[in-house]
Every structure is written in C-alpha cells, then in structure tokens.
Design an enzyme around this catalytic site. Structure first.
Site, PDB file in Angstrom:
ATOM      1  N   ASP A   1       0.850  -1.244   0.015  1.00  0.00           N
ATOM      2  CA  ASP A   1       0.053  -0.037  -0.129  1.00  0.00           C
ATOM      3  C   ASP A   1       0.916   1.267   0.116  1.00  0.00           C
ATOM      4  O   ASP A   1       1.819   1.689   0.812  1.00  0.00           O
ATOM      5  CB  ASP A   1      -0.733   0.078   1.084  1.00  0.00           C
ATOM      6  CG  ASP A   1      -2.119   1.138   1.266  1.00  0.00           C
ATOM      7  OD1 ASP A   1      -1.558   2.306   0.663  1.00  0.00           O
ATOM      8  OD2 ASP A   1      -3.098   0.978   1.865  1.00  0.00           O
TER       9      ASP A   1
ATOM     10  N   TYR B   1      -5.121  11.118  -3.600  1.00  0.00           N
ATOM     11  CA  TYR B   1      -5.686  12.356  -3.254  1.00  0.00           C
ATOM     12  C   TYR B   1      -4.743  12.980  -1.938  1.00  0.00           C
ATOM     13  O   TYR B   1      -4.749  14.156  -1.564  1.00  0.00           O
ATOM     14  CB  TYR B   1      -7.092  12.402  -2.711  1.00  0.00           C
ATOM     15  CG  TYR B   1      -7.403  11.366  -1.773  1.00  0.00           C
ATOM     16  CD1 TYR B   1      -6.884  11.212  -0.244  1.00  0.00           C
ATOM     17  CD2 TYR B   1      -7.977  10.278  -2.055  1.00  0.00           C
ATOM     18  CE1 TYR B   1      -7.230  10.360   0.485  1.00  0.00           C
ATOM     19  CE2 TYR B   1      -8.352   9.358  -1.405  1.00  0.00           C
ATOM     20  CZ  TYR B   1      -8.171   9.127  -0.022  1.00  0.00           C
ATOM     21  OH  TYR B   1      -8.218   8.255   0.771  1.00  0.00           O
ATOM     22  N   LYS B   2      -3.690  12.262  -1.732  1.00  0.00           N
ATOM     23  CA  LYS B   2      -2.677  12.890  -0.821  1.00  0.00           C
ATOM     24  C   LYS B   2      -1.533  13.416  -1.372  1.00  0.00           C
ATOM     25  O   LYS B   2      -1.917  14.491  -2.033  1.00  0.00           O
ATOM     26  CB  LYS B   2      -2.241  11.616   0.077  1.00  0.00           C
ATOM     27  CG  LYS B   2      -3.390  11.013   0.980  1.00  0.00           C
ATOM     28  CD  LYS B   2      -3.004   9.670   1.592  1.00  0.00           C
ATOM     29  CE  LYS B   2      -4.221   9.245   2.404  1.00  0.00           C
ATOM     30  NZ  LYS B   2      -4.014   7.793   2.630  1.00  0.00           N
TER      31      LYS B   2
HETATM   32  C1  LIG Z   1      -5.390   7.106   2.908  1.00  0.00           C
HETATM   33  C2  LIG Z   1      -5.348   5.415   3.246  1.00  0.00           C
HETATM   34  C3  LIG Z   1      -6.275   4.795   2.564  1.00  0.00           C
HETATM   35  C4  LIG Z   1      -7.331   5.316   1.984  1.00  0.00           C
HETATM   36  O1  LIG Z   1      -8.545   4.383   1.611  1.00  0.00           O
HETATM   37  P1  LIG Z   1      -9.727   4.948   0.786  1.00  0.00           P
HETATM   38  O2  LIG Z   1     -10.291   3.755   0.047  1.00  0.00           O
HETATM   39  O3  LIG Z   1      -9.367   5.991  -0.261  1.00  0.00           O
HETATM   40  O4  LIG Z   1     -10.555   5.441   1.766  1.00  0.00           O
HETATM   41  C5  LIG Z   1      -6.127   3.360   2.440  1.00  0.00           C
HETATM   42  N1  LIG Z   1      -4.869   2.766   3.028  1.00  0.00           N
HETATM   43  C6  LIG Z   1      -3.853   3.792   3.644  1.00  0.00           C
HETATM   44  C7  LIG Z   1      -2.644   3.157   4.195  1.00  0.00           C
HETATM   45  C8  LIG Z   1      -3.958   5.032   3.559  1.00  0.00           C
HETATM   46  O5  LIG Z   1      -3.123   5.760   4.324  1.00  0.00           O
END
Ligand SMILES: *Cc1c(COP(=O)(O)O)cnc(C)c1O
Length: 410
Positions: free
Chosen positions: A195, A220-221
């Site tokens: 991830d 989006y980050k």
């Molecule tokens: C921000 C984040 C997510 C976000 O998942 P969404 O499906 O976009 O809500 C998932 N895993 C990690 C490690 C994150 O930091």
C-alpha cells in the site's frame, strides 16, 4: 536554525518554483497535504475544459474523441513513472480500499491452498477491514493474521499467500524497506502487496527494482488529485493474465462493447477495472500528476525529509513541554514525510494550531500529525509552524473549550 537560515534554504531550493503552481489561501501553512493535497492552479481550468467542452459539447462522443475510455490506463502510466513500474502495469480505478480487496483476492487465487494473509497490527484500518471482509466471503478459507511489526518477517511462512503492508505507516511514519520485505515474502513463496498511500508523490519508490508483485495507493494525498480522487493499482507484468479480479465488471471484460453474457477477463491491467471510470476525478488527478511529473523524485523526497527534520528539531528544541513525544523512528532514512507527536491534548493542540492558520490533523488516541508535502511548502513556513507549536504548548493556548469539541472528521 534561525529563520534567516530557513530563508536561505528556500533561496537555494530547486523545488521552490512549484509553490506558485498551487492556490493556497493567504495566512495558511498547510501541513496536511498527506491527507488531502491542495488543488494545483491548473486543475480549475482542466475541470472547466472537461465539463464545458468534453462533457457539455462532446457529450457521449467524448468517450472516443477525448479518449475518456483510455484515461484509466493513460493516467496509470503516468503514476507508473512515480513508483518504478513499467507502462501497462498500473491502472486507475475505484478506491484504495476496493483495489486492496481485489488484489488480496487475486493474490489468494495465485497461491491456492495457502490460508493466511499477513499484515501488521495497527496498519491503516481499511486495509485490515478489506482483508477481513475477504476472509468472511471465503468462509475463513483465507484469514487475516496481524503481528507486531518487529515480528513480521519471522511470521512469513509456507502458509502465507500474501504479505500486505503500508510502506510508510500512516501514524508513526515508519518506513518499511520495500526490497528487503519483498524478498523475505518471496523466500517463503508468498506474494507482496504494497500500500503506497503515504509513499507515492512523497518518497522515491521502485516497485520493479524490488520485484514487488502487487500494489495499491490513493491519489488525493501527495499526488494532489482532489477529494475522493480515484485510486490506482499495480500488477507486475508477470502476474497479468493469471491474476483474477473478484469484482468482474464489464470494463474488465476482454471486449466490453461486445456485450456478451459470459465474463471473459481482459488479460492486461484493464482486467482489474470494474465499471465506468470517473472522468471528472481522473481529469483533476491528471492535472495534479502532470505537475508532480515535472519534479525529480529524489529531490522531492530529500526536501520532504529535510522539512520534517527541521520541524522535529525545532519543535523539540523549543517546546519545553515534556509530554510532547515523537512517535516512530528519529532517523530520516527510516521515515516518510509526515511527523507525528503524541501529546495527551493532541486533539486540542491541532485545533489551536489551526486557529493560527497552521493546518495539521489528529489521529486517535493522542497523535498530532503534520505532513511535509515538498512541492508547496517552504522551509520558512515550517520554521514558523514549529515556533507556533512551541508557543501553543508554552502558553497552553490549546486549553479552551472550543478546541476540545470533536468534529466528525478529525
Ligand atoms: C489514506 C489511506 C487509505 C485510503 O483508502 P480509501 O479507500 O481511499 O479511503 C488506505 N490505506 C492507507 C494506508 C491510507 O493511508
């Protein structure tokens, strides 16, 4: 460091030219680009163009004339350049959560008979929830197992179908060694699913250099793709064709416009697409990405780490409050670009900083988290933020009733 020294660093900063590409409000120091990146200026024109011309005038024809249909893989190929992947190995689709579910299921199908998916306790919750849901669907033939980070490598065994880890931890900022952990998984015949939510656009990532199998991440980050922007997924070429998606939709079919009754998977990365791609979200994301691609990844990482280092050093030097405790490793090489301080009044502290224009966020139970997105922040801003943090602590400015009111989103 003095403020003049911070200004000198800004004067010599090779990424300083990117500041003006963002439209941040006056008086704001934005230390939350790791949660929601700000809009690049170019995004507004891009969205107007897509909504007025492509959608408004082109109408349904734009699927062909504006190549909307090719957007997921076109944008995917751009992300590939930031994560050490080859063209055709990345597509944009769905959310990170959904992509993680799809690839975890795919990993199980590539390792039949193995019954464990391994992750670390305290991983970002949605990653754990997605695998728990998969286990329930498979009636516990595959189960999530979580262990403490320092036990993880030893816990990989012949029953492990896949190891799922977030490269940079969302709270502690601790960074896993991508190549070393991937090799440890492979040594036991397991697949590695990374991830990259807190890595992409922040630190230099080389998935193929590490021979990683699968990856997901959000846009989006640090990619500044906009709130709820679609996520991406990576499947190494050698697994394409064999890996199956559990969410078989028409856009993952070998010939979506043949409209057959029976599902036949597309053999390339498009086999991981489910339904109609979100074109407006993709358009915003592509604007953020086009900007990101102009920056050299090693410079981005080096600046982000230097900003984080400046913040840690100045906050610790100035803040007399012993209850402010850095979480995660101290050395830059072992961290990502955000900094988390535990403090018993973490929530109120973040609110009090926000009242002074310094936007960070709070992570339960007691973490004040600050992100150092390198494209729009300056050294002087980070110096100012550290000084404000010290002042808020010294004067107990956080100790006001309104700063203790918890909002729905922290
Ligand atoms: C921000 C984040 C997510 C976000 O998942 P969404 O499906 O976009 O809500 C998932 N895993 C990690 C490690 C994150 O930091």
């Amino acid at each position: 460091m003095t403020r003049d020294e911070a200004l000198a660093l800004d004067a010599a900063d090779p990424l300083a030219r990117f500041h003006d590409a963002f439209a941040l409000p006056d008086g704001v120091i934005y230390l939350d680009g790791n949660s929601l990146g700000p809009p690049p200026r170019a995004v507004h024109d891009r969205l107007t163009e897509v909504s007025r011309r492509q959608w408004g005038e082109g109408l349904v024809r734009s699927w062909n004339t504006a190549d909307w249909i090719g957007a997921p893989t076109r944008v995917g190929d751009k992300i590939a350049q930031r994560i050490g992947a080859d063209p055709g190995e990345v597509t944009v689709a769905d959310s990170t959560t959904v992509n993680l579910f799809k690839l975890a299921a795919g990993a199980c199908s590539l390792r039949p008979g193995r019954t464990t998916i391994l992750s670390e306790a305290g991983n970002f919750p949605t990653d754990l929830y997605a695998v728990q849901g998969l286990g329930a669907l498979l009636e516990d033939r595959v189960r999530l197992k979580t262990v403490a980070p320092d036990e993880l490598l030893d816990a990989i065994d012949e029953d492990t179908a896949a190891v799922i880890l977030t490269q940079v931890h969302y709270k502690t900022s601790r960074r896993w060694d991508l190549a070393a952990v991937t090799a440890a998984a492979h040594a036991k015949g397991a697949l590695m699913l990374w991830d990259l939510c807190h890595s992409v656009g922040a630190i230099a990532v080389d998935l193929n250099g590490a021979q990683a199998d699968l990856a997901v991440g959000c846009s989006y980050k640090y990619l500044n793709g906009g709130p709820g922007a679609p996520a991406f997924l990576f499947v190494a070429k050698r697994h394409q064709g064999a890996i199956r998606s559990p969410l078989t939709g028409w856009m993952g079919h070998a010939e979506p416009f043949a409209f057959e009754d029976g599902y036949r998977a597309c053999a390339d990365i498009r086999g991981q697409i489910t339904g109609t791609p979100p074109i407006l979200g993709l358009a915003a994301l592509e604007a953020g990405l086009d900007l990101q691609l102009q920056a050299v990844p090693t410079l981005v990482e080096a600046k982000g780490l230097a900003l984080a280092e400046l913040f840690i050093a100045e906050a610790q030097a100035r803040a007399a409050d012993p209850s402010l405790v850095l979480t995660g490793p101290r050395e830059a090489a072992a961290r990502g670009l955000h900094v988390s301080f535990a403090h018993p009044q973490g929530y109120a502290l973040v609110q009090a900083m926000m009242a002074r224009g310094i936007i960070g966020d709070f992570r339960s139970p007691d973490i004040a988290r600050f992100g150092f997105s390198p494209l729009f922040l300056s050294y002087a801003q980070v110096w100012d933020a550290a000084e404000t943090l010290a002042d808020v602590l010294a004067t107990r400015a956080w100790d006001r009733p309104e700063f203790h009111q918890r909002a729905a989103v922290t």
